[in-house]
Scaffold this active site. Structure first.
Site, mmCIF file in Angstrom:
data_model
loop_
_atom_site.group_PDB
_atom_site.id
_atom_site.type_symbol
_atom_site.label_atom_id
_atom_site.label_comp_id
_atom_site.label_asym_id
_atom_site.label_seq_id
_atom_site.Cartn_x
_atom_site.Cartn_y
_atom_site.Cartn_z
ATOM 1 N N GLY A 57 0.821 -1.212 0.000
ATOM 2 C CA GLY A 57 0.000 0.000 0.000
ATOM 3 C C GLY A 57 0.851 1.257 0.000
ATOM 4 O O GLY A 57 2.014 1.252 -0.430
ATOM 5 N N GLY B 156 2.380 3.058 2.380
ATOM 6 C CA GLY B 156 3.667 3.032 3.076
ATOM 7 C C GLY B 156 4.695 2.213 2.315
ATOM 8 O O GLY B 156 5.858 2.614 2.173
ATOM 9 N N ASP C 168 -8.414 -0.300 1.643
ATOM 10 C CA ASP C 168 -9.018 1.037 1.787
ATOM 11 C C ASP C 168 -9.243 1.727 0.440
ATOM 12 O O ASP C 168 -9.976 2.705 0.368
ATOM 13 C CB ASP C 168 -8.119 1.924 2.654
ATOM 14 C CG ASP C 168 -8.096 1.472 4.106
ATOM 15 O OD1 ASP C 168 -8.864 0.571 4.451
ATOM 16 O OD2 ASP C 168 -7.302 2.028 4.891
ATOM 17 N N ARG D 255 -9.080 4.371 7.345
ATOM 18 C CA ARG D 255 -8.396 5.322 8.223
ATOM 19 C C ARG D 255 -8.559 6.757 7.757
ATOM 20 O O ARG D 255 -8.889 7.643 8.520
ATOM 21 C CB ARG D 255 -6.909 4.980 8.283
ATOM 22 C CG ARG D 255 -6.542 4.269 9.540
ATOM 23 C CD ARG D 255 -5.078 4.047 9.600
ATOM 24 N NE ARG D 255 -4.615 3.225 8.477
ATOM 25 C CZ ARG D 255 -3.374 2.821 8.332
ATOM 26 N NH1 ARG D 255 -2.478 3.170 9.220
ATOM 27 N NH2 ARG D 255 -3.007 2.077 7.309
ATOM 28 N N GLU E 264 -13.849 3.900 10.488
ATOM 29 C CA GLU E 264 -13.082 4.082 11.730
ATOM 30 C C GLU E 264 -12.442 5.471 11.826
ATOM 31 O O GLU E 264 -12.207 5.992 12.903
ATOM 32 C CB GLU E 264 -12.016 2.997 11.862
ATOM 33 C CG GLU E 264 -10.996 3.044 10.726
ATOM 34 C CD GLU E 264 -10.031 1.874 10.690
ATOM 35 O OE1 GLU E 264 -9.938 1.127 11.663
ATOM 36 O OE2 GLU E 264 -9.359 1.731 9.651
HETATM 37 O O1 F6P Z 1 -4.645 0.167 5.740
HETATM 38 C C1 F6P Z 1 -5.585 -0.829 5.835
HETATM 39 C C2 F6P Z 1 -6.099 -1.008 7.219
HETATM 40 O O2 F6P Z 1 -6.960 -2.066 7.036
HETATM 41 C C3 F6P Z 1 -6.781 0.177 7.882
HETATM 42 O O3 F6P Z 1 -8.053 0.485 7.433
HETATM 43 C C4 F6P Z 1 -6.722 -0.223 9.342
HETATM 44 O O4 F6P Z 1 -6.790 0.860 10.215
HETATM 45 C C5 F6P Z 1 -5.391 -0.874 9.410
HETATM 46 O O5 F6P Z 1 -5.116 -1.425 8.130
HETATM 47 C C6 F6P Z 1 -5.249 -1.900 10.484
HETATM 48 O O6 F6P Z 1 -3.976 -2.481 10.372
HETATM 49 P P1 F6P Z 1 -3.302 -3.479 11.413
HETATM 50 O O7 F6P Z 1 -4.294 -3.848 12.446
HETATM 51 O O8 F6P Z 1 -2.838 -4.637 10.598
HETATM 52 O O9 F6P Z 1 -2.131 -2.730 11.974
#
Ligand code: F6P
Length: 363
Positions: free
Chosen positions: A120, A122, A145, A189, A240
């Site tokens: 993604g 990052g 996302d 996010r 979220e």
């Molecule tokens: O970036 C994707 C995502 O699914 C976000 O929507 C969510 O906040 C995050 O990853 C959660 O990531 P993890 O729990 O793996 O750190």
């Protein structure tokens, strides 16, 4: 040195997992095999490039057979570690020199002519830094996302939306039986694409997303009006990362510099019940959206992305990322994909469609 016709390429899956990663890996292996190339799969994202000689598995017919329909990634992944190039809120961190030099030594030792990085926002930032340090890198965009700039769609998104839709289908029947309000908190996010698509497909009554700040009063009034109009239940989908008009966002804890979102569903449920007197329940869908089998669309998109990445490796178009535009799989510079996130634009047609069928955004 391997001969030009017998090339060896590396591949890795990085960042949060999502359905469709294995479809990409299979697509890469099959397309590379057609060319007579070898594919090494680094374990646990970029981290697999760090141990001397690399931590990898050779992809072959056996370990890629039957993986198209399986969620997750056979290579493993991480959104932590030495290569973390995003520290939250769009900030970027620089990957240390010694980490880059260890990884590039591994590429030399293994005689890799290209590295395909699937990830993604990052991970694409990491890929860009490595490209600028001289790596022959090609990016494949991944995120449930769907918030990566420069590609209309990423695989994993459709599977996540299907999960939200299924959850809403189930929640509708119990909400109507008990005449309740149900708040469904979904991932997203910075961008509300999952909430918007899932909410529309699952016939939500209200959708709250980060791009459209909401007012608690408006949401409570909406619930009240529906109650007075005789509707049995109200279904609210909240991303979220949604925020109130005051800019309040709900963060749970910080991990590896990246904050974790959580708690907005609980807050909403509590406020709605307090303000309307309607019995309210909250469901947090969480990682169910990231797990499980990919949908048909994600299997096809993943395969197309994998095949395109191998084509780009063959053409030595390094520093590019596979991109989906107008039903075509093309390529763009990785740099174009990481400078900002793709959010739901104001006046987006899907938002207007949702408003036209009476969906409330709380604004
Ligand atoms: O970036 C994707 C995502 O699914 C976000 O929507 C969510 O906040 C995050 O990853 C959660 O990531 P993890 O729990 O793996 O750190």
């Amino acid at each position: 040195m391997t001969s030009p016709s017998r090339r060896r390429i590396g591949v890795l899956t990085s960042g949060g997992d999502c359905p469709g990663l294995n479809a990409v890996l299979r697509g890469i292996f099959c397309a590379a095999e057609e060319l007579g190339w070898e594919v090494l799969g680094f374990r646990d994202g970029f981290e697999g490039m760090l141990p001397k000689g690399g931590d990898y598995m050779l992809l072959n017919r056996e370990n890629t057979a039957g993986i198209m329909q399986v969620g997750g990634t056979i290579l493993g992944t991480t959104n932590k570690g030495h290569f973390t190039s995003k520290v939250g809120g769009g900030d970027k961190a620089v990957i240390p020199e010694d980490v880059i030099s260890r990884a590039s030594q591994t590429c030399r030792d293994l005689d890799l002519s290209a590295v395909i990085a699937i990830g993604g926002d990052g991970s694409m930032s990491t890929a860009l830094q490595l490209y600028r340090a001289g790596f022959p890198i090609i990016g494949v965009p991944k995120t449930i996302d769907n918030d990566l700039e420069a590609t209309a769609m990423t695989f994993g998104f459709d599977s996540a939306v299907a999960c939200v839709t299924d959850a809403l289908d189930r929640l509708h029947t119990t909400a109507a039986s008990h005449k309740r309000v149900i708040v469904l908190q979904v991932m997203g996010r910075h961008a509300g694409w999952i909430a918007l698509w899932g909410g529309l497909a699952g016939a939500a009554d209200a959708i709250l997303i980060p791009e459209i700040p909401f007012s608690l009063e408006q949401v409570a009034e909406f619930v009240q009006r529906r109650d007075e109009a005789g509707f049995k239940s109200t279904m609210i989908v909240v991303a979220e990362g949604a925020r109130t008009r005051q800019g309040q966002q709900f963060r749970k804890q910080s991990s590896n510099g990246e904050w974790r979102l959580g708690g907005i569903g609980e807050m909403l449920g509590h406020e709605i019940e307090a303000r309307t007197g309607k019995e309210t329940r909250v469901c947090v869908l969480g990682h169910l959206q990231r797990g499980g089998d990919p949908t048909t669309l994600d299997r096809i998109l993943g395969t197309r992305f994998g095949v395109k990445a191998v084509q780009l490796a063959r053409e030595e178009k390094f520093g590019t990322m596979v991109s989906y535009q107008n039903y075509e799989v093309l390529d763009v510079p990785i740099a174009d994909a990481v400078h900002r996130l793709k959010k739901v634009p104001p006046g987006n047609q899907l938002v207007e469609t949702a408003r036209a069928v009476g969906i409330c955004f709380g604004d």
